[in-house]
Enzyme design. Structure first.
Site, PDB file in Angstrom:
ATOM      1  N   CYS A 139      -3.723   5.423  12.402  1.00 39.06           N
ATOM      2  CA  CYS A 139      -4.303   4.456  13.337  1.00 39.06           C
ATOM      3  C   CYS A 139      -3.602   4.453  14.684  1.00 39.06           C
ATOM      4  O   CYS A 139      -4.111   3.899  15.656  1.00 39.06           O
ATOM      5  CB  CYS A 139      -4.270   3.051  12.730  1.00 39.06           C
TER       6      CYS A 139
ATOM      7  N   GLN B  83      -2.263   0.725   0.675  1.00 32.53           N
ATOM      8  CA  GLN B  83      -1.580   1.927   0.191  1.00 32.53           C
ATOM      9  C   GLN B  83      -1.161   1.820  -1.273  1.00 32.53           C
ATOM     10  O   GLN B  83      -0.976   2.840  -1.945  1.00 32.53           O
ATOM     11  CB  GLN B  83      -0.345   2.202   1.054  1.00 32.53           C
TER      12      GLN B  83
END
Length: 394
Positions: free
Chosen positions: A326, A180
């Site tokens: 996810c 990220q």
């Protein structure tokens, strides 16, 4: 519904036109296997080396310290398992945090079944680990510390340089999941004493299915994938040339535009946060200011379910999430939100909005227009809200 507002860039990004343009020839005329010896193959090998150089420049390392993978999860698995197995004669203790991505957490849980010991550090109410907790957790059997650079759900940027200094002093390997962080904050693996770093292409406008692992020169690490001698005999399998080329181009663009991108994302982020917090009984998850990812917004609306918010937003054309993509199929509240101390009933009402390249102020205004009536309507249908009102706690 004609209007579509995409605010889930932390889940994935589109492929930028200039990235795709650079990739296309490697699907068609430049298709040679880099392991072959003729000119067509040398051309593809040069393209891979160019991409490797772009990644290395972004991280301030040598291009021979970059290894391409099939994504961020593979890179995390390789870093953790590779160090664990290669150095188990020295020790069997690993330190990580309770808010890591599941690619790290599940890998550590797997290693526990193989006889390794793992310490999962607590975090504070904003998602930061305590440096003293890290120091106290280190033993003479500790071989690896794996702490993510920035959290994918609540945007918390950890004190990576400080962690790296501790690991260097103790002669312990330091891995960080920077999936990220890449493209959002400046990363210097030398200055930060990072030994291994994972990244993924599809978070920075490159295609899915390609990532990279930085491994500091001289580190002994077991291979995760065995077979051919690709990636200097460390990662077998014919290279995903178009994907690697795309990753190289995307990270070059991201590195060149880092400051302007962060400035734009920070402005939109703060406007979005300020607007959402005007909704009663709403709390921000994660820190404010420069210790938060520029494009990350995560809030909890009390008395309602996050899934209901997402469905209502989808009807209005807004793409968002309640946490990590996810784990979107899970009915359990986010492990990250539970780790920062939220009770289940509040954690269930989470909403993550993440901004990116095509985000605009007009889109932020639109989201701030549609969310308050959604929250009001859902609360009016909620037994929790009804019970709250009956108690007179208005």
């Amino acid at each position: 519904m004609n209007k579509v507002v995409y605010m889930d860039y932390a889940a994935t990004t589109f492929v930028k036109p200039e990235v795709l343009e650079e990739m296309i020839p490697y699907y068609t005329e430049k298709f040679g296997n880099p392991s072959s010896f003729y000119a067509v193959s040398r051309e593809t090998k040069m393209a891979i080396d160019k991409a490797r150089g772009n990644v290395a420049k972004t991280l301030n390392c040598d291009l021979n310290e970059i290894y391409f993978t099939g994504g961020g999860s593979e890179a995390d698995n390789w870093a953790i398992k590779g160090i664990a197995y290669a150095h188990r004669n020295k020790g069997n203790h690993i330190i990580t945090s309770k808010i890591e991505h599941h690619a790290v957490l599940h890998t550590c849980q797997y290693l526990e079944k193989q006889g390794f010991e793992v310490t999962y550090l607590d975090v504070d109410s904003e998602g930061f680990i305590n440096i003293d907790d890290l120091k106290n957790a280190i033993t003479d059997r500790t071989i690896l510390v794996s702490i993510m650079f920035a959290n994918n759900e609540i945007g918390t940027i950890q004190p990576i340089k400080e962690i790296g200094a501790i690991c260097k002093e103790k002669k312990i390997f330091f891995h960080t999941d920077a999936v990220q962080a890449i493209g959002n904050v400046k990363i210097d693996v030398k200055e930060m004493n990072i030994d291994l770093l994972s990244l993924a292409g599809h978070k920075i406008y490159a295609p899915k299915g390609v990532g990279a692992l930085y491994i500091r020169k001289g580190i002994r690490i077991d291979n995760l994938i065995h077979g051919g001698s690709q990636e200097r005999a460390r990662r077998a399998g014919t290279e995903n040339i178009p994907g690697i080329v795309g990753l190289g181009k995307a990270i070059e663009i991201a590195n060149n535009n880092l400051e302007s991108h962060a400035e734009k994302m920070t402005f939109l982020r703060d406007k979005l946060i300020d607007g959402l917090l005007k909704v009663p009984y709403t709390r921000l998850n994660g820190p404010k200011g420069d210790k938060r990812l520029p494009g990350n917004v995560n809030v909890c609306f009390e008395f309602i379910e996050g899934e209901s918010i997402l469905l209502s937003l989808d009807f209005e054309g807004v793409c968002a999430s309640s946490g990590s993509a996810c784990t979107s199929g899970s009915l359990d509240p986010s492990h990250v939100l539970l780790a920062i101390g939220l009770p289940h009933e509040i954690a269930h009402g989470s909403l993550r909005l993440t901004l990116g390249e095509n985000s605009t102020e007009e889109e932020v205004d639109y989201v701030l227009e549609v969310i308050p009536p959604i929250i009001k309507r859902l609360r009016e249908m909620s037994p929790l809200w009804e019970d709250f009102l009956k108690k007179g706690d208005k």
